[in-house]
Scaffold this motif. Structure first.
Motif, short mmCIF file in Angstrom:
data_model
loop_
_atom_site.label_atom_id
_atom_site.label_comp_id
_atom_site.label_asym_id
_atom_site.label_seq_id
_atom_site.Cartn_x
_atom_site.Cartn_y
_atom_site.Cartn_z
N GLY A 1 0.82 -1.20 0.00
CA GLY A 1 0.00 0.00 0.00
C GLY A 1 0.85 1.25 0.00
N CYS A 2 0.22 2.37 0.28
CA CYS A 2 0.89 3.68 0.31
C CYS A 2 0.61 4.34 1.66
CB CYS A 2 0.34 4.59 -0.78
SG CYS A 2 0.60 3.96 -2.45
N ILE A 3 1.57 5.12 2.13
CA ILE A 3 1.40 5.84 3.38
C ILE A 3 1.24 7.33 3.08
CG2 ILE A 3 2.47 6.50 5.56
CD1 ILE A 3 3.77 3.75 5.64
N LEU A 4 0.20 7.93 3.62
CA LEU A 4 -0.05 9.36 3.49
C LEU A 4 -0.43 9.89 4.86
CD1 LEU A 4 -0.46 11.85 1.60
CD2 LEU A 4 -2.86 11.18 1.45
N ALA A 5 0.31 10.88 5.32
CA ALA A 5 0.07 11.49 6.64
C ALA A 5 0.03 10.43 7.74
CB ALA A 5 -1.21 12.32 6.62
N GLY A 6 0.92 9.45 7.63
CA GLY A 6 1.04 8.43 8.66
C GLY A 6 0.01 7.32 8.62
N LEU A 8 -1.78 4.11 6.40
CA LEU A 8 -1.57 3.18 5.29
C LEU A 8 -2.86 3.02 4.49
CD1 LEU A 8 0.26 1.08 3.88
CD2 LEU A 8 -0.62 -0.61 5.51
N TYR A 9 -2.75 3.22 3.18
CA TYR A 9 -3.88 3.04 2.27
C TYR A 9 -3.57 1.90 1.32
CZ TYR A 9 -5.67 7.53 3.87
OH TYR A 9 -6.15 8.57 4.65
N PRO A 10 -4.59 1.15 0.88
CA PRO A 10 -4.35 0.01 -0.02
C PRO A 10 -4.04 0.48 -1.45
CG PRO A 10 -6.70 0.32 0.31
CD PRO A 10 -6.01 1.30 1.22
N PHE A 11 -3.43 -0.40 -2.22
CA PHE A 11 -3.20 -0.10 -3.63
C PHE A 11 -4.55 0.11 -4.33
CE2 PHE A 11 0.82 -2.65 -3.05
CZ PHE A 11 1.67 -1.57 -3.21
N GLY A 12 -4.55 0.96 -5.34
CA GLY A 12 -5.77 1.23 -6.09
C GLY A 12 -6.26 2.65 -5.87
N ARG A 22 -8.34 12.83 -3.01
CA ARG A 22 -8.64 11.63 -3.80
C ARG A 22 -7.29 11.18 -4.36
NH1 ARG A 22 -12.69 13.31 -7.13
NH2 ARG A 22 -11.18 14.46 -8.32
N CYS A 23 -6.97 9.89 -4.17
CA CYS A 23 -5.64 9.42 -4.53
C CYS A 23 -5.69 8.13 -5.35
CB CYS A 23 -4.81 9.15 -3.27
SG CYS A 23 -4.55 10.60 -2.23
N SER A 24 -4.59 7.90 -6.00
CA SER A 24 -4.35 6.65 -6.71
C SER A 24 -3.03 6.11 -6.17
CB SER A 24 -4.25 6.90 -8.21
OG SER A 24 -3.89 5.71 -8.87
N CYS A 25 -3.09 4.91 -5.60
CA CYS A 25 -1.91 4.30 -4.98
C CYS A 25 -1.44 3.13 -5.83
CB CYS A 25 -2.29 3.83 -3.57
SG CYS A 25 -1.04 2.87 -2.74
N SER A 26 -0.18 3.18 -6.26
CA SER A 26 0.40 2.07 -7.01
C SER A 26 1.74 1.72 -6.38
CB SER A 26 0.58 2.46 -8.48
OG SER A 26 1.60 3.44 -8.60
N GLN A 27 2.39 0.69 -6.89
CA GLN A 27 3.70 0.31 -6.36
C GLN A 27 4.75 1.37 -6.66
OE1 GLN A 27 4.23 -3.64 -8.04
NE2 GLN A 27 3.73 -4.55 -6.05
N ASP A 28 4.53 2.16 -7.70
CA ASP A 28 5.50 3.18 -8.10
C ASP A 28 5.33 4.51 -7.36
OD1 ASP A 28 6.52 1.39 -9.98
OD2 ASP A 28 5.10 2.08 -11.50
N ALA A 29 4.09 4.89 -7.11
CA ALA A 29 3.85 6.22 -6.55
C ALA A 29 2.42 6.35 -6.02
CB ALA A 29 4.08 7.28 -7.63
N MET A 30 2.21 7.43 -5.29
CA MET A 30 0.87 7.80 -4.84
C MET A 30 0.59 9.19 -5.40
SD MET A 30 -0.67 7.74 -1.03
CE MET A 30 -2.42 7.71 -0.75
#
Length: 76
Positions: A1-6, A8-12, A22-30
């Motif tokens: 997943g991705c971490i934003l402001a401490g 953890l959010y899932p991929f997608g 509104r975010c898009s989380c991938s293995q490369d970037a958020m």
């Protein structure tokens, strides 16, 4: 997943984060964009801007009576 402001959010796709993005989380970037627009054109002398976390938007209210909204003619 991705971490934003401490947190953890899932991929997608993330429809709304805790801090109103509104975010898009991938293995490369958020990648994120805000869900709100900042008021720019309003009566700055008599009104103030207050962020509403529940609606993810700014309210522009009268300084003398915060229960009354002010007219906003532009947002950025």
């Amino acid at each position: 997943g991705c971490i934003l402001a401490g947190k953890l959010y899932p991929f997608g796709e993330i429809a709304r984060t805790d801090n109103c993005f509104r975010c898009s989380c991938s293995q490369d970037a958020m990648r994120c964009c805000s869900l709100f627009h900042t008021p720019a054109g309003y009566d700055k002398e008599n009104c103030q801007v207050v962020f509403n976390q529940k609606s993810c938007d700014y309210n522009v209210v009268q300084k003398s009576d915060p229960s009354k909204e002010c007219f906003v003619y532009s947002r950025v």
